[in-house]
Design an enzyme around this catalytic site. Structure first.
Site, mmCIF file in Angstrom:
data_model
loop_
_atom_site.group_PDB
_atom_site.id
_atom_site.type_symbol
_atom_site.label_atom_id
_atom_site.label_comp_id
_atom_site.label_asym_id
_atom_site.label_seq_id
_atom_site.Cartn_x
_atom_site.Cartn_y
_atom_site.Cartn_z
ATOM 1 N N GLU A 1 -4.132 -14.078 -82.312
ATOM 2 C CA GLU A 1 -4.489 -13.540 -80.994
ATOM 3 C C GLU A 1 -4.196 -12.048 -80.858
ATOM 4 O OE1 GLU A 1 -3.273 -16.470 -81.575
ATOM 5 O OE2 GLU A 1 -4.115 -17.950 -80.197
ATOM 6 N N GLU B 1 -2.233 -24.075 -82.305
ATOM 7 C CA GLU B 1 -1.449 -24.484 -81.130
ATOM 8 C C GLU B 1 -1.631 -25.982 -80.878
ATOM 9 O OE1 GLU B 1 -3.070 -21.069 -78.643
ATOM 10 O OE2 GLU B 1 -0.943 -20.986 -78.189
HETATM 11 N N1 CAA Z 1 -15.594 -19.201 -81.576
HETATM 12 C C1 CAA Z 1 -16.918 -19.357 -81.644
HETATM 13 N N2 CAA Z 1 -17.625 -19.358 -82.787
HETATM 14 C C2 CAA Z 1 -16.921 -19.184 -83.931
HETATM 15 C C3 CAA Z 1 -15.520 -19.028 -83.936
HETATM 16 C C4 CAA Z 1 -14.837 -19.052 -82.688
HETATM 17 N N3 CAA Z 1 -13.497 -18.946 -82.592
HETATM 18 N N4 CAA Z 1 -15.114 -18.861 -85.210
HETATM 19 C C5 CAA Z 1 -16.205 -18.942 -85.976
HETATM 20 N N5 CAA Z 1 -17.297 -19.141 -85.208
HETATM 21 C C6 CAA Z 1 -18.708 -19.261 -85.656
HETATM 22 C C7 CAA Z 1 -19.254 -17.929 -86.125
HETATM 23 O O1 CAA Z 1 -19.716 -17.184 -85.015
HETATM 24 C C8 CAA Z 1 -20.358 -18.382 -87.055
HETATM 25 O O2 CAA Z 1 -21.468 -18.764 -86.285
HETATM 26 P P1 CAA Z 1 -22.965 -18.306 -86.741
HETATM 27 O O3 CAA Z 1 -23.177 -18.991 -88.068
HETATM 28 O O4 CAA Z 1 -23.836 -18.851 -85.638
HETATM 29 O O5 CAA Z 1 -22.942 -16.828 -86.848
HETATM 30 C C9 CAA Z 1 -19.786 -19.651 -87.683
HETATM 31 O O6 CAA Z 1 -18.742 -20.103 -86.802
HETATM 32 C C10 CAA Z 1 -19.184 -19.413 -89.053
HETATM 33 O O7 CAA Z 1 -18.236 -18.364 -88.944
HETATM 34 P P2 CAA Z 1 -18.236 -17.072 -89.929
HETATM 35 O O8 CAA Z 1 -19.616 -16.801 -90.409
HETATM 36 O O9 CAA Z 1 -17.495 -15.982 -89.230
HETATM 37 O O10 CAA Z 1 -17.375 -17.672 -91.124
HETATM 38 P P3 CAA Z 1 -16.381 -16.880 -92.103
HETATM 39 O O11 CAA Z 1 -15.925 -17.868 -93.116
HETATM 40 O O12 CAA Z 1 -16.994 -15.609 -92.571
HETATM 41 O O13 CAA Z 1 -15.127 -16.469 -91.178
HETATM 42 C C11 CAA Z 1 -13.344 -16.848 -89.580
HETATM 43 C C12 CAA Z 1 -14.357 -17.462 -90.573
HETATM 44 C C13 CAA Z 1 -12.335 -15.950 -90.322
HETATM 45 C C14 CAA Z 1 -12.594 -18.034 -88.948
HETATM 46 C C15 CAA Z 1 -14.091 -16.005 -88.533
HETATM 47 O O14 CAA Z 1 -15.188 -16.767 -88.044
HETATM 48 C C16 CAA Z 1 -13.213 -15.628 -87.377
HETATM 49 O O15 CAA Z 1 -12.412 -14.714 -87.484
HETATM 50 N N6 CAA Z 1 -13.345 -16.373 -86.234
HETATM 51 C C17 CAA Z 1 -12.548 -16.112 -85.066
HETATM 52 C C18 CAA Z 1 -11.171 -16.724 -85.257
HETATM 53 C C19 CAA Z 1 -10.253 -16.394 -84.116
HETATM 54 O O16 CAA Z 1 -9.938 -15.254 -83.831
HETATM 55 N N7 CAA Z 1 -9.762 -17.469 -83.467
HETATM 56 C C20 CAA Z 1 -8.765 -17.350 -82.468
HETATM 57 C C21 CAA Z 1 -9.397 -17.348 -81.133
HETATM 58 S S1 CAA Z 1 -8.189 -16.918 -79.926
HETATM 59 C C22 CAA Z 1 -7.577 -18.380 -79.383
HETATM 60 O O17 CAA Z 1 -7.691 -19.447 -79.952
HETATM 61 C C23 CAA Z 1 -6.996 -18.174 -78.026
HETATM 62 C C24 CAA Z 1 -5.945 -19.115 -77.561
HETATM 63 O O18 CAA Z 1 -4.882 -19.252 -78.130
HETATM 64 C C25 CAA Z 1 -6.086 -19.773 -76.259
#
Ligand code: CAA
Length: 246
Positions: free
Chosen positions: A132, A112
């Protein structure tokens, strides 16, 4: 000085880098507030003609910080949506060209934000999406609805990308594709993103930094008044503005 961002200016280009790599640059409240400050700063600085938004580490940004998101009350959630929208509107309204140079994950709020830039270029490892809707489903497709309803979703009203993506994605790729991407929450890879016009260019990862620098330096070398004029003309749909009195 910023805690969650890094800002440096070189050759009239402001390099604004999201800098929370341990959390894949997830956007928390502090980062949003610092972005607001940084957008004002670079827009006002006379030594800046072009702004590049990018991410430190292995991802551009994994979206809104889920830890922040989980703490929010319903009221706070509305406020955080408003804050994100206002912040990216502010970025879109900057008088200088700003482009997003993305790599790795570009998810949710991150896409976004990138969509509020003038354009996006990507490294070939980029994965872009608005996931989302999947936050209310067990991966991959099973609805997370229990006898008591869906514990993570509002009882009424629904939930959708909250930081301007529902408006900007259809503008960029067309309504039908945008709906498909938002109904499914799938990520598209860089090649597909190029094909649908979501990004302007894709560069191999090894060349990404150099290619982005070349593009930014070229734009940064242009006359700043001309850059501002072109941006104003395009944004407002005009083909002519009265020139400055000489
Ligand atoms: N918020 C906070 N921490 C996050 C994060 C997020 N969105 N995405 C990743 N991290 C953190 C993980 O918790 C992890 O921290 P630790 O090492 O302390 O455990 C670190 O970053 C590395 O992440 P992964 O180990 O999960 O890495 P991966 O390569 O296996 O996976 C990923 C990466 C697919 C991006 C996965 O982390 C994931 O699905 N993250 C969430 C993504 C998501 O759903 N984002 C959308 C949020 S909704 C939004 O943005 C709302 C809006 O429009 C207003």
């Amino acid at each position: 000085m910023y805690d969650t961002l890094d800002l440096k200016v070189e050759n009239r280009v402001a390099w604004l880098t999201l800098n929370r790599p341990k959390s894949l640059n997830a956007m928390n409240h502090e980062m949003i507030m610092e972005l607001r400050k940084a957008f004002d700063e670079v827009d006002q600085r006379e030594d800046v003609s072009c702004v590049v938004l990018r991410g430190e580490g292995r991802a551009f940004c994994a979206g809104m910080d889920i830890k922040w998101s989980e703490e929010l009350t319903k009221k706070d959630r509305l406020e955080s949506n408003r804050l994100g929208q206002k912040t990216f509107n502010k970025m879109e309204a900057m008088s200088k060209p700003v482009f997003a140079a993305v790599h790795g994950y570009v998810l949710g709020g991150a896409l976004e934000m990138a969509l509020a830039a003038d354009f996006i270029v990507a490294a070939d490892d980029a994965q872009l999406g608005l996931p989302e809707i999947t936050l209310s489903a067990h991966p991959p497709y099973r609805p997370k609805i229990t006898e008591d309803g869906d514990p993570d979703q509002p009882e009424y009203g629904g939930s959708a990308p909250g930081w301007g993506g529902v408006k900007r994605l259809p503008e960029r790729v067309g309504k039908a594709l945008a709906k498909e991407l938002m109904f499914t929450g799938v990520r598209v890879d860089a090649a597909r993103a190029l094909q649908i016009g979501l990004v302007n260019a894709v560069f191999p990862k090894e060349e990404f930094e150099d290619q982005v620098k070349e593009l930014a330096n070229r734009i940064g070398a242009m006359n700043p008044y001309n850059l501002r004029l072109v941006k104003e003309l395009v944004n407002h749909g005009y083909d002519l503005l009265e020139g400055h009195p000489s």
